[in-house]
Motif scaffolding. Structure first.
Motif, PDB file in Angstrom:
ATOM      1  N   UNK A  42      31.439  70.750  39.708  1.00 26.20           N
ATOM      2  CA  UNK A  42      30.459  71.770  39.333  1.00 26.20           C
ATOM      3  C   UNK A  42      29.253  71.660  40.241  1.00 26.20           C
ATOM      4  N   UNK A  90      27.446  77.841  40.893  1.00 20.05           N
ATOM      5  CA  UNK A  90      28.884  78.120  40.971  1.00 20.05           C
ATOM      6  C   UNK A  90      29.538  77.762  39.649  1.00 20.05           C
ATOM      7  N   UNK A  91      30.606  78.419  39.343  1.00 18.40           N
ATOM      8  CA  UNK A  91      31.371  78.049  38.160  1.00 18.40           C
ATOM      9  C   UNK A  91      32.125  76.764  38.405  1.00 18.40           C
ATOM     10  N   UNK A  92      32.716  76.247  37.368  1.00 14.01           N
ATOM     11  CA  UNK A  92      33.584  75.083  37.528  1.00 14.01           C
ATOM     12  C   UNK A  92      34.719  75.435  38.485  1.00 14.01           C
ATOM     13  N   UNK A  95      38.303  74.043  40.036  1.00 13.31           N
ATOM     14  CA  UNK A  95      39.348  73.077  39.730  1.00 13.31           C
ATOM     15  C   UNK A  95      39.816  72.385  41.007  1.00 13.31           C
ATOM     16  N   UNK A 125      33.896  66.644  36.573  1.00 12.77           N
ATOM     17  CA  UNK A 125      34.345  66.570  35.183  1.00 12.77           C
ATOM     18  C   UNK A 125      35.851  66.433  35.117  1.00 12.77           C
ATOM     19  N   UNK A 162      31.247  70.542  29.307  1.00 14.62           N
ATOM     20  CA  UNK A 162      31.385  71.727  28.450  1.00 14.62           C
ATOM     21  C   UNK A 162      32.124  71.396  27.159  1.00 14.62           C
ATOM     22  N   UNK A 207      29.317  79.126  29.049  1.00 13.40           N
ATOM     23  CA  UNK A 207      30.278  79.440  30.098  1.00 13.40           C
ATOM     24  C   UNK A 207      31.405  80.294  29.546  1.00 13.40           C
ATOM     25  N   UNK A 233      45.590  77.110  34.970  1.00 11.56           N
ATOM     26  CA  UNK A 233      44.296  77.294  35.610  1.00 11.56           C
ATOM     27  C   UNK A 233      43.481  78.379  34.928  1.00 11.56           C
ATOM     28  N   UNK A 261      36.387  80.414  35.980  1.00 10.37           N
ATOM     29  CA  UNK A 261      35.160  80.111  35.255  1.00 10.37           C
ATOM     30  C   UNK A 261      33.982  80.921  35.768  1.00 10.37           C
ATOM     31  N   UNK A 262      33.155  81.379  34.861  1.00  6.41           N
ATOM     32  CA  UNK A 262      31.883  81.947  35.239  1.00  6.41           C
ATOM     33  C   UNK A 262      30.875  80.833  35.493  1.00  6.41           C
ATOM     34  N   UNK A 263      29.769  81.189  36.134  1.00  7.88           N
ATOM     35  CA  UNK A 263      28.734  80.193  36.445  1.00  7.88           C
ATOM     36  C   UNK A 263      27.861  79.872  35.239  1.00  7.88           C
ATOM     37  N   UNK A 264      27.964  80.690  34.195  1.00  5.01           N
ATOM     38  CA  UNK A 264      27.229  80.398  32.969  1.00  5.01           C
ATOM     39  C   UNK A 264      25.896  81.120  32.882  1.00  5.01           C
TER      40      UNK A 264
END
Lengths: 111, 112
Positions: free
Chosen positions: A37, A41-43, A45, A90, B44, B89, B99, B102-105
């Protein structure tokens, strides 16, 4: 207590010095995943594992390795860390990709 | 490729009011969408999952809606409290069983 643990929580290292971040879960989950993270930016993978001995690349696997020899453990290996791998990492686990349980995070700084 | 948009600006809400956060996606409609809460320096925490055939889902003071026409999910916290302050998020399925995207929140601040 059901949990995902990561160690170390904080690490400052130098470029090129191999390191391993451990991840362990006690919920008998088949699915485990590593994310990074970064601000704004979003998480993202890095790698995931569907079960013991089964792993696959995520979106940003370059510079990382993983292994899944036991169901509970999913270590992340940086064989030659570089400054662009400075990030918050994470580990997560779950029965599937739904409802993932996350570890507390590992803040890595590579100088 | 699929992208998620969450408001990058912090949302300031007065305690007791309803907070509404938005998650927009750009491409195909996902089979499901998840919301997570993240506190500073922590991992999270899963809150709710809503499937494409569900219009709305509730859990205590939380409510999630899913509008596939608008390509949007709304996350509501009613009777908000300062303890609800966190980053929220949004994550949706990528078409893969393993998979998420994800958004950045969005950072939510509830003021007393």
């Amino acid at each position: 207590e059901a949990q995902v643990t990561q160690n170390p929580r904080y690490l400052i290292t130098v470029t090129g010095k191999k390191l391993t971040v451990t991840c362990s879960q006690n919920m008998n989950h088949e699915y485990m995943s590593w994310y990074r993270q970064d601000p704004g930016l979003g998480l993202r993978q890095i790698y995931y594992s569907m079960n013991v001995e089964v792993t696959d690349k995520g979106d940003v696997p370059e510079g990382y390795k993983v292994s899944r020899k036991e169901k509970r453990n999913f270590p992340l290996i940086l064989e030659s860390p570089s400054p662009n791998q400075t990030s918050l990492y994470f580990c997560a686990s779950g029965d599937s990709v739904y409802e993932q349980f996350f570890g507390p995070g590992t803040r890595l700084t590579v100088l | 490729s699929q992208k998620i948009e969450q408001n990058s600006e912090a949302l300031n809400i007065q305690e007791g009011k309803t907070a509404t956060l938005t998650c927009n996606y750009t491409n195909y409609s996902p089979a499901y969408l998840q919301w997570y809460r993240q506190d500073p320096g922590r991992g999270p925490v899963f809150l709710l999952l809503i499937r494409e055939n569900e219009k709305e889902k509730r859990k205590e003071r939380l409510k999630v809606t899913f509008d596939t026409t608008l390509k949007q999910s709304l996350f509501h916290i009613t009777a908000s409290q300062p303890a609800d302050s966190a980053t929220y998020l949004c994550a949706l399925d990528s078409g893969s069983n393993y998979q998420l995207i994800w958004g950045a929140g969005t950072k939510l601040i509830i003021k007393p």
